[in-house]
Scaffold this motif. Structure first.
Motif, PDB file in Angstrom:
ATOM      1  N   VAL A  98       0.842  -1.198   0.000  1.00  0.00           N
ATOM      2  CA  VAL A  98       0.000   0.000   0.000  1.00  0.00           C
ATOM      3  C   VAL A  98       0.878   1.248   0.000  1.00  0.00           C
ATOM      4  CG1 VAL A  98      -1.752   1.284   1.273  1.00  0.00           C
ATOM      5  CG2 VAL A  98      -1.858  -1.206   1.195  1.00  0.00           C
ATOM      6  N   ARG A  99       1.998   1.195   0.726  1.00  0.00           N
ATOM      7  CA  ARG A  99       2.911   2.339   0.758  1.00  0.00           C
ATOM      8  C   ARG A  99       3.469   2.628  -0.637  1.00  0.00           C
ATOM      9  NH1 ARG A  99       7.744   2.029   4.932  1.00  0.00           N
ATOM     10  NH2 ARG A  99       8.219   0.194   3.693  1.00  0.00           N
ATOM     11  N   ASN A 100       3.829   1.554  -1.382  1.00  0.00           N
ATOM     12  CA  ASN A 100       4.337   1.720  -2.748  1.00  0.00           C
ATOM     13  C   ASN A 100       3.258   2.283  -3.663  1.00  0.00           C
ATOM     14  OD1 ASN A 100       6.153   1.645  -4.828  1.00  0.00           O
ATOM     15  ND2 ASN A 100       6.031  -0.567  -5.151  1.00  0.00           N
ATOM     16  N   LEU A 101       1.992   1.839  -3.417  1.00  0.00           N
ATOM     17  CA  LEU A 101       0.894   2.351  -4.231  1.00  0.00           C
ATOM     18  C   LEU A 101       0.728   3.850  -4.027  1.00  0.00           C
ATOM     19  CD1 LEU A 101      -1.587   1.997  -6.068  1.00  0.00           C
ATOM     20  CD2 LEU A 101      -2.913   1.448  -4.013  1.00  0.00           C
ATOM     21  N   TYR A 102       0.769   4.299  -2.753  1.00  0.00           N
ATOM     22  CA  TYR A 102       0.638   5.728  -2.478  1.00  0.00           C
ATOM     23  C   TYR A 102       1.794   6.517  -3.112  1.00  0.00           C
ATOM     24  CZ  TYR A 102      -3.318   5.606   0.743  1.00  0.00           C
ATOM     25  OH  TYR A 102      -4.567   5.507   1.277  1.00  0.00           O
ATOM     26  N   TYR A 103       2.990   5.919  -3.077  1.00  0.00           N
ATOM     27  CA  TYR A 103       4.135   6.588  -3.695  1.00  0.00           C
ATOM     28  C   TYR A 103       3.911   6.785  -5.193  1.00  0.00           C
ATOM     29  CZ  TYR A 103       8.748   7.013  -5.851  1.00  0.00           C
ATOM     30  OH  TYR A 103       9.793   7.416  -6.610  1.00  0.00           O
ATOM     31  N   LYS A 104       3.419   5.726  -5.863  1.00  0.00           N
ATOM     32  CA  LYS A 104       3.198   5.819  -7.308  1.00  0.00           C
ATOM     33  C   LYS A 104       2.042   6.767  -7.633  1.00  0.00           C
ATOM     34  CE  LYS A 104       5.056   1.222  -8.384  1.00  0.00           C
ATOM     35  NZ  LYS A 104       6.144   1.739  -9.265  1.00  0.00           N
ATOM     36  N   MET A 105       0.992   6.773  -6.758  1.00  0.00           N
ATOM     37  CA  MET A 105      -0.129   7.694  -6.989  1.00  0.00           C
ATOM     38  C   MET A 105       0.338   9.141  -6.879  1.00  0.00           C
ATOM     39  SD  MET A 105      -3.210   5.787  -4.946  1.00  0.00           S
ATOM     40  CE  MET A 105      -4.296   7.188  -5.186  1.00  0.00           C
ATOM     41  N   GLU A 106       1.229   9.389  -5.917  1.00  0.00           N
ATOM     42  CA  GLU A 106       1.758  10.750  -5.783  1.00  0.00           C
ATOM     43  C   GLU A 106       2.662  11.090  -6.964  1.00  0.00           C
ATOM     44  OE1 GLU A 106       4.284  13.495  -2.623  1.00  0.00           O
ATOM     45  OE2 GLU A 106       4.111  11.331  -2.326  1.00  0.00           O
ATOM     46  N   LYS A 107       3.465  10.106  -7.385  1.00  0.00           N
ATOM     47  CA  LYS A 107       4.381  10.328  -8.499  1.00  0.00           C
ATOM     48  C   LYS A 107       3.635  10.673  -9.779  1.00  0.00           C
ATOM     49  CE  LYS A 107       7.872   7.907 -11.286  1.00  0.00           C
ATOM     50  NZ  LYS A 107       8.631   6.637 -11.468  1.00  0.00           N
ATOM     51  N   PHE A 108       2.550   9.929 -10.036  1.00  0.00           N
ATOM     52  CA  PHE A 108       1.792  10.143 -11.273  1.00  0.00           C
ATOM     53  C   PHE A 108       0.627  11.103 -11.084  1.00  0.00           C
ATOM     54  CE2 PHE A 108       3.303   5.583 -11.855  1.00  0.00           C
ATOM     55  CZ  PHE A 108       4.417   5.962 -12.600  1.00  0.00           C
ATOM     56  N   GLU A 109       0.515  11.680  -9.858  1.00  0.00           N
ATOM     57  CA  GLU A 109      -0.533  12.657  -9.552  1.00  0.00           C
ATOM     58  C   GLU A 109      -1.923  12.084  -9.830  1.00  0.00           C
ATOM     59  OE1 GLU A 109       0.263  16.261 -11.592  1.00  0.00           O
ATOM     60  OE2 GLU A 109       2.080  16.701 -10.452  1.00  0.00           O
TER      61      GLU A 109
END
Length: 685
Positions: free
Chosen positions: A673-684
């Protein structure tokens, strides 16, 4: 007497032996069993009853009854065949019934004895003497206190007529008239004076079956009266204390009528006793509702209510509590505090709080409100990071509570008893930031203090330092900060000697550090040092299920700051707030609730939909991008951008499929889930 032989020395035979031994009708002449060590055989020998190992030898005793307790049918048949016709043979089943009846009898006897013992204990431990007579006047009960009062032994009076002991007794008269007599004086033959109460005894058929008397030594009664007098003196003393108290006190009865006020009350309100005593509780109120009446209606205390009272319109703070005696509401008592008298203390307290805030962390994980999945993850990550010395990077929009997390991490760590230093990197000018963070030596620059100055990092040694708005650091400070993180030492401005430090760094930012690295405004090597334990705090718009709990927590906080007594918020008001996007996050929510409370009337205790500003409906809710994405090759774009675009579309498709649930999405994609949030922030996303 009936001559009896018992065959079988087991449990059944032993029980029959004990049962018949207590009877005067039966005589046990023999106990038979092949085992001389059987329980029944040993019990018979103790009672000097003859025993035989062959039951047939017992037939010579001219028996009347034989009890077969062996349970063996063959033995029963042999006994029946060989015994005399005049003898009665009782089989084992009947013996078993007798055994159970014997046990039940003993149980009932024990129960009766226990009940009788308890009754005797109760009657004999009471300090009052008690005498009970039957319908003919004979004494049937005489307790220990009666013995002491009359100087007579119980065994000498039980069964005697009441007149033999108390010639002037009124118990016979009470039985005859069927009317109790209360607190009557009598004198015994030994000269002792008693105070007695006599009551007739009546059964369910309303028949007089006796009478009893409860009496006490007259001297003891006088002592009791003296105790009552002492209680009155205590009451007088309490009234004197209330009258001399500097706290303004008012008391009303259960109907809200004034009962008591003290001089301090008159001094603050300007109202006298004649204007308050016997008058309604609202007589002293100029502005606000009667807290006395509210307490009488709810039976709950109220604290810290602002009001204006009396003809002088004095501003006061009121505390009111119910007076409950034996579960019954008797009235309420109120204490009034003059606001002007506590303003100076409040000012000093605020100054002390400001000093304390610079020295320690105020919040813990209990102060972080939120049960949504979006909040559970960062809370668990923060708790995990608190147990390690690793650098923490708190990421999230402004107003999401990054500083709250920093406080909680420090307080949950093993550094909690050391300093917690907070630094807003964006609030200090660039020219001063380096000297403030790392300190300076004497003569480092013009205007430097003699002896130099300790910087924030040195001040936080052995503790934690919170660097807020870390993304705003200038490039030269970033380089020095990187050295601090790598080497765990600092060099003061104008100094040459490294100073070792042991500081836990907690950083926070609301900007996209990856974009800052791409633009060259943030060092990549510093980013990797800070990003060892990243924690993303979701904005309020992504965790609106926490709105109600957050609102109630903030209302309690605002009550303490504003001196209000707001009890909660309605579901309609929560629903109205849930349609808003909350760009300012929790900070904006606190602002709106504080504004609503300021404009609420003093008699309003619940925030309703009309208290929430209408402008929040005018801001459209930003919808999550849950549309089905399209993908494909775009000419002129490098492969890395195309791959990022495709990855973003795949993640967006997964979010759409799982209706926005981040946990299920991460599980389906096979990432954390932490990696998912990171990617969501990265791709806005």
């Amino acid at each position: 007497m009936q001559k009896v032989m018992i065959v079988g020395g087991g449990v059944g035979g032993t029980t029959v032996l004990k049962l018949l031994s207590e009877s005067e009708v039966f005589s046990i002449v023999c106990m038979a069993d092949t085992n001389e060590s059987a329980e029944g055989m040993l019990a018979a020998k103790e009672r000097r009853i003859p025993t035989v190992t062959n039951w047939s030898k017992g037939l010579d005793w001219d028996l009347d009854i034989i009890f077969d307790t062996t349970g063996d049918p063959s033995v029963y048949k042999k006994i029946k065949r060989d015994m005399d016709d005049q003898t009665i043979l009782i089989p084992g089943s009947v013996a078993l019934i007798m055994t159970k009846l014997f046990e039940e009898k003993n149980r009932l006897i024990n129960k009766l004895e226990n009940t009788s013992a308890k009754m005797d204990l109760i009657l004999n431990t009471t300090s009052e003497g008690m005498v009970v007579i039957d319908h003919e006047g004979f004494i049937i009960m005489f307790n220990d206190s009666a013995e002491r009062a009359s100087d007579t032994k119980r065994e000498d009076v039980i069964g005697r007529h009441i007149k033999d002991l108390f010639p002037s007794t009124g118990l016979l008269r009470v039985m005859e008239m069927n009317k109790k007599e209360v607190n009557q004086e009598i004198t015994l033959t030994n000269g002792m004076e008693l105070i007695t109460t006599r009551i007739p005894l009546v059964n369910a058929d309303k028949e007089i079956i006796g009478a009893f008397s409860v009496f006490r030594n007259k001297t003891e009664a006088v002592q009791l009266a003296e105790q009552i007098t002492d209680l009155k003196e205590i009451q007088t003393m309490l009234q004197a204390i209330i009258q001399s108290s500097d706290e303004a006190i008012s008391v009303v009865d259960d109907q809200g009528r004034g009962l008591l006020i003290n001089p301090a009350y008159t001094r603050i309100t300007g109202l006298t006793k004649n204007q308050v005593i016997g008058k309604p509780a609202s007589i002293d109120i100029y502005e606000g509702d009667s807290m006395h009446m509210k307490v009488l209606q709810t039976k709950k205390p109220v604290r810290g209510v602002n009001m204006r009272v009396g003809p002088k319109h004095k501003e006061v703070i009121v505390n009111v509590a119910p007076i409950i005696v034996d579960g019954c509401l008797k009235g309420s008592v109120g204490v009034i505090h003059d606001v002007s008298e506590i303003q100076a203390l409040t000012h000093e307290l605020n100054r002390a709080r400001q000093i304390i805030r610079t020295l320690q962390a105020k919040y813990s994980f209990d102060d972080i409100i939120g049960a949504s999945e979006e909040m559970k993850l960062p809370i668990e990550q923060a708790k995990l990071s608190a147990r390690t010395p690793a650098t923490v990077l708190l990421r999230g929009e402004s107003g999401t509570g990054k500083e709250l997390f920093a406080h909680a991490i420090h307080n949950a760590s093993d550094r909690k008893f050391n300093k917690f230093v907070r630094v807003n990197c964006a609030a200090i000018s660039e020219s001063l930031l380096e000297s403030e963070l790392f300190g300076y030596d004497e003569g480092a620059f013009t205007g430097a203090s003699r002896g130099g100055k300790v910087g924030f990092f040195e001040e936080a040694n052995q503790g934690s330092i919170f660097l807020d708005e870390i993304g705003e650091l200038p490039a030269n400070i970033q380089a020095k900060l990187l050295r601090v993180l790598q080497e765990r030492e600092i060099i003061r401005v104008g100094g040459t000697k490294p100073i070792p430090i042991n500081v836990r760094v907690i950083a926070a930012t609301n900007i996209n550090l990856e974009q800052a690295i791409s633009s060259g405004s943030f060092r990549e090597d510093l980013y990797f040092r800070l990003n060892r334990m990243p924690i993303f705090i979701a904005p309020l718009r992504k965790r609106k299920e926490d709105l109600k709990e957050l609102a109630e927590h903030l209302i309690h906080k605002i009550n303490q700051e504003y001196g209000r007594n707001i009890e909660g918020i309605t579901a309609d008001a929560i629903h109205k707030m849930q349609i808003y996007n909350w760009p300012g996050n929790v900070r904006e929510l606190e602002n709106i609730l504080g504004r609503a409370i300021i404009f609420m009337k003093l008699n309003e205790t619940i925030i309703d939909i009309q208290h929430i500003p209408d402008f929040i409906e005018e801001v459209p809710l930003k919808q999550e991008k849950l549309m089905r994405p399209s993908s494909g090759y775009v000419s002129g774009k490098p492969l890395s951008e195309i791959i990022d675009q495709y990855e973003a579309e795949i993640i967006q498709q997964a979010i759409y499929t799982h209706n926005g649930n981040k946990t299920l999405t991460a599980k389906a994609l096979g990432i954390s889930v932490r990696n998912l949030y990171y990617k969501m922030e990265k791709f806005e996303l």
